[in-house]
Design a protein around this motif. Structure first.
Motif, PDB file in Angstrom:
ATOM      1  N   ALA A  40       0.844  -1.199   0.000  1.00 40.09           N
ATOM      2  CA  ALA A  40       0.000   0.000   0.000  1.00 40.09           C
ATOM      3  C   ALA A  40       0.878   1.248   0.000  1.00 40.09           C
ATOM      4  CB  ALA A  40      -0.882  -0.021   1.246  1.00 40.09           C
ATOM      5  N   LEU A  41       0.377   2.286  -0.649  1.00 38.30           N
ATOM      6  CA  LEU A  41       1.145   3.526  -0.722  1.00 38.30           C
ATOM      7  C   LEU A  41       1.053   4.293   0.596  1.00 38.30           C
ATOM      8  CD1 LEU A  41       0.187   4.836  -4.293  1.00 38.30           C
ATOM      9  CD2 LEU A  41       2.079   3.342  -3.629  1.00 38.30           C
ATOM     10  N   VAL A  46       0.927   8.729  -1.898  1.00 42.20           N
ATOM     11  CA  VAL A  46      -0.391   9.097  -2.450  1.00 42.20           C
ATOM     12  C   VAL A  46      -0.342  10.537  -2.955  1.00 42.20           C
ATOM     13  CG1 VAL A  46      -2.818   9.519  -1.870  1.00 42.20           C
ATOM     14  CG2 VAL A  46      -1.680   7.439  -1.060  1.00 42.20           C
ATOM     15  N   ARG A  47       0.298  11.423  -2.216  1.00 39.63           N
ATOM     16  CA  ARG A  47       0.403  12.823  -2.670  1.00 39.63           C
ATOM     17  C   ARG A  47       1.222  12.917  -3.956  1.00 39.63           C
ATOM     18  NH1 ARG A  47       1.462  13.699   2.742  1.00 39.63           N
ATOM     19  NH2 ARG A  47       3.659  14.248   2.367  1.00 39.63           N
ATOM     20  N   LEU A  48       2.300  12.126  -4.004  1.00 42.94           N
ATOM     21  CA  LEU A  48       3.112  12.138  -5.237  1.00 42.94           C
ATOM     22  C   LEU A  48       2.273  11.683  -6.428  1.00 42.94           C
ATOM     23  CD1 LEU A  48       6.450  10.641  -3.825  1.00 42.94           C
ATOM     24  CD2 LEU A  48       6.147  12.959  -4.741  1.00 42.94           C
ATOM     25  N   MET A  49       1.487  10.623  -6.233  1.00 40.20           N
ATOM     26  CA  MET A  49       0.684  10.089  -7.347  1.00 40.20           C
ATOM     27  C   MET A  49      -0.443  11.048  -7.725  1.00 40.20           C
ATOM     28  SD  MET A  49       2.020   7.238  -8.296  1.00 40.20           S
ATOM     29  CE  MET A  49       0.831   6.347  -9.273  1.00 40.20           C
ATOM     30  N   GLU A  50      -1.018  11.700  -6.708  1.00 41.88           N
ATOM     31  CA  GLU A  50      -2.188  12.546  -6.995  1.00 41.88           C
ATOM     32  C   GLU A  50      -1.820  13.975  -7.396  1.00 41.88           C
ATOM     33  OE1 GLU A  50      -4.800  12.256  -3.639  1.00 41.88           O
ATOM     34  OE2 GLU A  50      -5.439  10.220  -4.180  1.00 41.88           O
ATOM     35  N   LEU A  56       3.363  15.724 -14.690  1.00 37.23           N
ATOM     36  CA  LEU A  56       4.379  15.175 -15.593  1.00 37.23           C
ATOM     37  C   LEU A  56       3.787  14.172 -16.591  1.00 37.23           C
ATOM     38  CD1 LEU A  56       7.553  14.389 -13.429  1.00 37.23           C
ATOM     39  CD2 LEU A  56       7.319  16.088 -15.239  1.00 37.23           C
ATOM     40  N   ARG A  57       2.526  13.814 -16.382  1.00 37.68           N
ATOM     41  CA  ARG A  57       1.946  12.726 -17.186  1.00 37.68           C
ATOM     42  C   ARG A  57       1.878  13.103 -18.665  1.00 37.68           C
ATOM     43  NH1 ARG A  57      -2.776  11.336 -14.364  1.00 37.68           N
ATOM     44  NH2 ARG A  57      -1.911   9.430 -13.478  1.00 37.68           N
ATOM     45  N   PHE A  58       2.319  12.189 -19.517  1.00 39.94           N
ATOM     46  CA  PHE A  58       2.214  12.397 -20.965  1.00 39.94           C
ATOM     47  C   PHE A  58       0.731  12.472 -21.331  1.00 39.94           C
ATOM     48  CE2 PHE A  58       1.702  10.907 -25.292  1.00 39.94           C
ATOM     49  CZ  PHE A  58       2.613  11.697 -25.963  1.00 39.94           C
ATOM     50  N   VAL A 124       7.038  20.734   3.692  1.00 38.29           N
ATOM     51  CA  VAL A 124       6.268  21.897   3.223  1.00 38.29           C
ATOM     52  C   VAL A 124       4.942  21.392   2.658  1.00 38.29           C
ATOM     53  CG1 VAL A 124       6.188  23.775   1.531  1.00 38.29           C
ATOM     54  CG2 VAL A 124       8.343  23.240   2.694  1.00 38.29           C
ATOM     55  N   GLU A 125       3.858  21.903   3.188  1.00 40.23           N
ATOM     56  CA  GLU A 125       2.548  21.427   2.750  1.00 40.23           C
ATOM     57  C   GLU A 125       2.323  21.754   1.264  1.00 40.23           C
ATOM     58  OE1 GLU A 125      -2.098  21.810   3.949  1.00 40.23           O
ATOM     59  OE2 GLU A 125      -0.588  22.603   5.347  1.00 40.23           O
ATOM     60  N   GLY A 126       1.883  20.768   0.510  1.00 38.18           N
ATOM     61  CA  GLY A 126       1.561  20.984  -0.896  1.00 38.18           C
ATOM     62  C   GLY A 126       2.766  21.004  -1.821  1.00 38.18           C
TER      63      GLY A 126
END
Ligand SMILES: C[S@@+](CC[C@H](N)C(=O)[O-])C[C@H]1O[C@@H](n2cnc3c(N)ncnc32)[C@H](O)[C@@H]1O
Length: 256
Positions: A40-41, A46-50, A56-58, A124-126
């Motif tokens: 599980a993340l 989860v923040r990195l993925m969301e 960066l997504r193509f 740092v938040e965000g």
């Protein structure tokens, strides 16, 4: 992920595939096998993925004009299949600022590993939504073959396949990325003279690559190197292979 090392051995000989053998081979499956995540993340992952990944997504809507997916102008377009933890992709991006790299990986923990190297975990938040990200890197977090099929003819200047999942069992041969049925698709997207780098430490996959390449005319195939050539950044799988005493082979193919 999906790298089952047991049972490695020459299930295919070193002779080129005959025409009838080629016809008997099952085509690559449409779907990917294996788990896209081993655990599980964490909240940070989860923040990195969301928050970081979407930046960066193509953009598949730009598949017909892939250079337009980069916010900076690029001289060449390269693509890496299965970047794992991202060491190789990030080293290439750092060494070649004029190149646009599309790095593909389906494994979530691997994608998080690459993103965590780009976004500091400094409390740092965000930060995942705001940290500056390289303009000449795009990520494709799905099957690389889907993207490759959508790209226009001759758009790629270089392709990397570093230590692909070997799928050593004969009945899984259809899952191997180097596959006679998929070579024409790779040849289509690579411009004439483009380079395709393949590295593998698995004896079964090495023999398989030699067989498949001997039976085709789309790529020029010099003998593989037994030492990592200059300009090939190391990868995590390579380090594991060397530590286990396996000898990688490094192919540099040229699209004819
Ligand atoms: C054995 S690992 C090697 C990772 C990395 N290249 C290295 O050398 O450390 C192979 C990786 O390819 C990814 N992969 C396999 N098939 C893929 C596909 N069709 N599209 C994108 N990634 C894929 C797997 O998730 C896995 O992380």
């Amino acid at each position: 992920m999906g790298a089952h090392r047991s049972g490695a051995g020459a299930e295919v000989g070193l002779q080129p595939l005959s025409e009838s053998e080629g016809r008997r081979l099952k085509p690559p499956p449409a779907q990917l096998y294996g788990r896209p995540r081993t655990h599980a993340l964490s909240p940070r992952q989860v923040r990195l993925m969301e928050q970081a990944l979407p930046r960066l997504r193509f953009d598949m809507a730009l598949a017909a004009t892939p250079r337009a997916s980069f916010p900076v102008s690029i001289d060449e377009l390269w693509l890496e299949v299965g970047f794992g933890g991202g060491e190789h992709a990030l080293a290439q991006v750092a060494a070649h600022p004029g190149v646009g790299l599309i790095a593909c990986e389906v494994f979530e923990n691997g994608i998080c590993s690459l993103l965590s190297r780009l976004v500091p975990d400094n409390g740092v938040e965000g930060i995942e939504a705001t940290a500056p990200l390289p303009g000449h890197l795009r990520l494709w977090d799905s099957d690389a073959r889907t993207l490759l099929r959508a790209l226009p003819d001759g758009c790629l200047d270089r392709l990397f396949l570093m230590f692909p999942d070997p799928w050593p069992k004969a009945r899984h041969a259809k899952r191997r990325f180097v596959h006679p049925a998929f070579l024409p698709e790779l040849a289509r997207v690579l411009r004439p003279g483009a380079e395709w780098r393949i590295a593998s430490d698995d004896p079964t996959y090495q023999a398989w690559v030699a067989d498949v390449l001997a039976a085709q005319a789309l790529f020029g195939v010099p003998p593989p190197a037994t030492e990592r050539p200059e300009g090939w950044p190391p990868t995590r799988y390579e380090a594991k292979a060397l530590a286990a005493g396996r000898g990688p082979l490094y192919w540099t193919l040229r699209k004819r």
